[in-house]
Enzyme design. Structure first.
Site, PDB file in Angstrom:
ATOM      1  N   GLY A  77       1.051  -1.354   0.080  1.00 35.43           N
ATOM      2  CA  GLY A  77       0.067  -0.180   0.055  1.00 35.43           C
ATOM      3  C   GLY A  77       0.956   1.352  -0.079  1.00 35.43           C
ATOM      4  O   GLY A  77       2.017   1.325  -0.396  1.00 35.43           O
ATOM      5  N   VAL A  81       4.035  -2.491   3.481  1.00 32.94           N
ATOM      6  CA  VAL A  81       3.673  -3.617   2.846  1.00 32.94           C
ATOM      7  C   VAL A  81       3.188  -4.633   3.905  1.00 32.94           C
ATOM      8  O   VAL A  81       3.280  -4.566   5.157  1.00 32.94           O
ATOM      9  CB  VAL A  81       4.969  -4.493   2.038  1.00 32.94           C
ATOM     10  CG1 VAL A  81       5.490  -3.393   1.017  1.00 32.94           C
ATOM     11  CG2 VAL A  81       5.964  -4.830   3.366  1.00 32.94           C
ATOM     12  N   VAL A  82       2.343  -5.802   3.270  1.00 32.53           N
ATOM     13  CA  VAL A  82       1.967  -6.699   4.343  1.00 32.53           C
ATOM     14  C   VAL A  82       2.574  -8.079   3.745  1.00 32.53           C
ATOM     15  O   VAL A  82       2.696  -8.256   2.520  1.00 32.53           O
ATOM     16  CB  VAL A  82       0.361  -6.873   4.298  1.00 32.53           C
ATOM     17  CG1 VAL A  82      -0.021  -8.071   5.185  1.00 32.53           C
ATOM     18  CG2 VAL A  82      -0.247  -5.668   4.511  1.00 32.53           C
ATOM     19  N   ASP A 188     -14.153   3.119   5.855  1.00 31.34           N
ATOM     20  CA  ASP A 188     -13.568   2.567   4.698  1.00 31.34           C
ATOM     21  C   ASP A 188     -14.098   1.140   4.286  1.00 31.34           C
ATOM     22  O   ASP A 188     -13.174   0.202   3.975  1.00 31.34           O
ATOM     23  CB  ASP A 188     -12.018   2.678   5.141  1.00 31.34           C
ATOM     24  CG  ASP A 188     -11.176   2.869   3.614  1.00 31.34           C
ATOM     25  OD1 ASP A 188     -11.701   3.142   2.438  1.00 31.34           O
ATOM     26  OD2 ASP A 188      -9.860   2.415   3.717  1.00 31.34           O
TER      27      ASP A 188
END
Length: 351
Positions: A77, A81-82, A188
């Protein structure tokens, strides 16, 4: 030197002394938060450090980077990061979310909001939290690993009506939990913020932009514009505020997207990605609808109620949970595991 000009005096040196000059260090504003000892200190609420996080209520999560074996990156994103990681002490696969810290009050508030929600949330419809820690300029969240990823990864297998009902039930239940437990609005809601595991469980995530409700109202236009309710877009230029009914609109748009596999705006098939034109359609155009051939009247009625243009005409979370469409499939076997595992097997990104 030309004739008639005065003899110049000694040349003055520029004064580089900093004494008496107001110097602004961007770290000064955050000195109470970013500790020189390497801690991120949310005064009176939580302290993050390299060995974990300590909450003011006494709860501690001892977890650190050295405990993990990295497997692969599963998302990226704007701020980090993930990654899929293996936590050696517990032998548990986790999702490790990295947030690159910026000296921005809004981002710090978002970090604290997400920490508060994750560590206090005890709901089958909210992603599990395993801890957090802070190293240098990055905050790390350790969360439940959801093998199938987010709902937008499931479009390729379609979404039968019974599966859609279970997705809707889980999302409504999670949003209702946030409202009842924390008095907050998610702000969101969209397919990328709804996760699925291989058992077909559906869980909400990403609570950084969630907002406290003050007398049932929230303000500030944060979140993804494409899923914002008409009143949220219009309230961006005023102090009118909005309620949890705006999350119900976002829920409706997400469900429409699940039925078609694509985002329903712009209207009339116009080939545009202009956020401005999409927001104009959201405000002025009719609400999207669901295909009458593949989905029942009950299903279409449920979604159309979520997408009432006037927020006062949208049902509450409790009313949605009592809608005949959700009630029918709560009392019917739905093979969520089969649907999820089929998506996992056939995913273009599966290896």
């Amino acid at each position: 030197m030309l004739p008639g000009q005065p003899t110049p005096g000694p040349k003055k040196r520029p004064n580089f002394s900093l004494r008496g000059i107001q110097q602004h260090n961007p770290f000064e504003s955050f000195s109470k938060v970013v500790d020189l000892s390497g801690k991120l200190n949310f005064e009176g609420k939580a302290v993050l450090h390299s060995q974990g996080v300590d909450f003011n209520a006494g709860r501690k999560y001892n977890i650190k980077m050295g405990d993990f074996d990295s497997r692969c990156e599963i998302g990226r994103g704007q701020f980090g990061v993930v990654s899929k990681v293996f936590h050696r002490p517990t032998k548990v696969i986790m999702a490790l979310k990295e947030i690159r810290l910026q000296l921005d009050e809004l981002q710090l508030n978002q970090i604290l909001m997400e920490l508060n929600v994750l560590h206090e949330a005890s709901s089958p419809y909210i992603v599990d939290f395993y801890g957090a820690f802070f190293i240098e300029s990055c905050v790390y969240y350790c969360m439940e690993y959801m093998e199938c990823g987010s709902l937008d990864n499931m479009f390729h297998v379609g979404c039968p009506e019974d599966v859609l009902a279970r997705i809707a039930y889980s999302m409504v239940s999670g949003l209702k939990f946030l409202k009842d437990k924390f008095n907050i609005i998610h702000r969101d809601v969209k397919p990328t913020n709804v996760l699925v595991n291989s058992s077909g469980e559906i869980k909400l995530c990403d609570f950084g932009v969630s907002g406290k409700l003050n007398a049932s109202l929230a303000k500030t236009r944060v979140g993804c514009e494409n899923y914002m309710a008409p009143e949220r877009i219009k309230s961006g230029a005023s102090d009118q505020g909005y309620t949890v009914q705006s999350d119900i609109w976002s829920l409706g748009i997400s469900l429409v997207e699940m039925t078609t596999g694509k985002y329903p705006y712009p209207l009339n098939g116009r080939p545009t990605t202009s956020v401005f034109l999409i927001m104009q359609d959201i405000i002025n155009g009719p609400a999207p609808s669901v295909d009458t051939e593949n989905y029942s009247e009950e299903c279409r009625d449920f979604i159309s109620r979520c997408l009432e243009k006037d927020p006062n005409d949208r049902p509450s979370y409790a009313q949605l949970l009592e809608h005949p469409y959700l009630v029918r499939y709560q009392n019917t076997h739905v093979d969520m595991t089969g649907w999820a595992q089929n998506a996992l097997r056939s995913s273009p990104s599966s290896s």
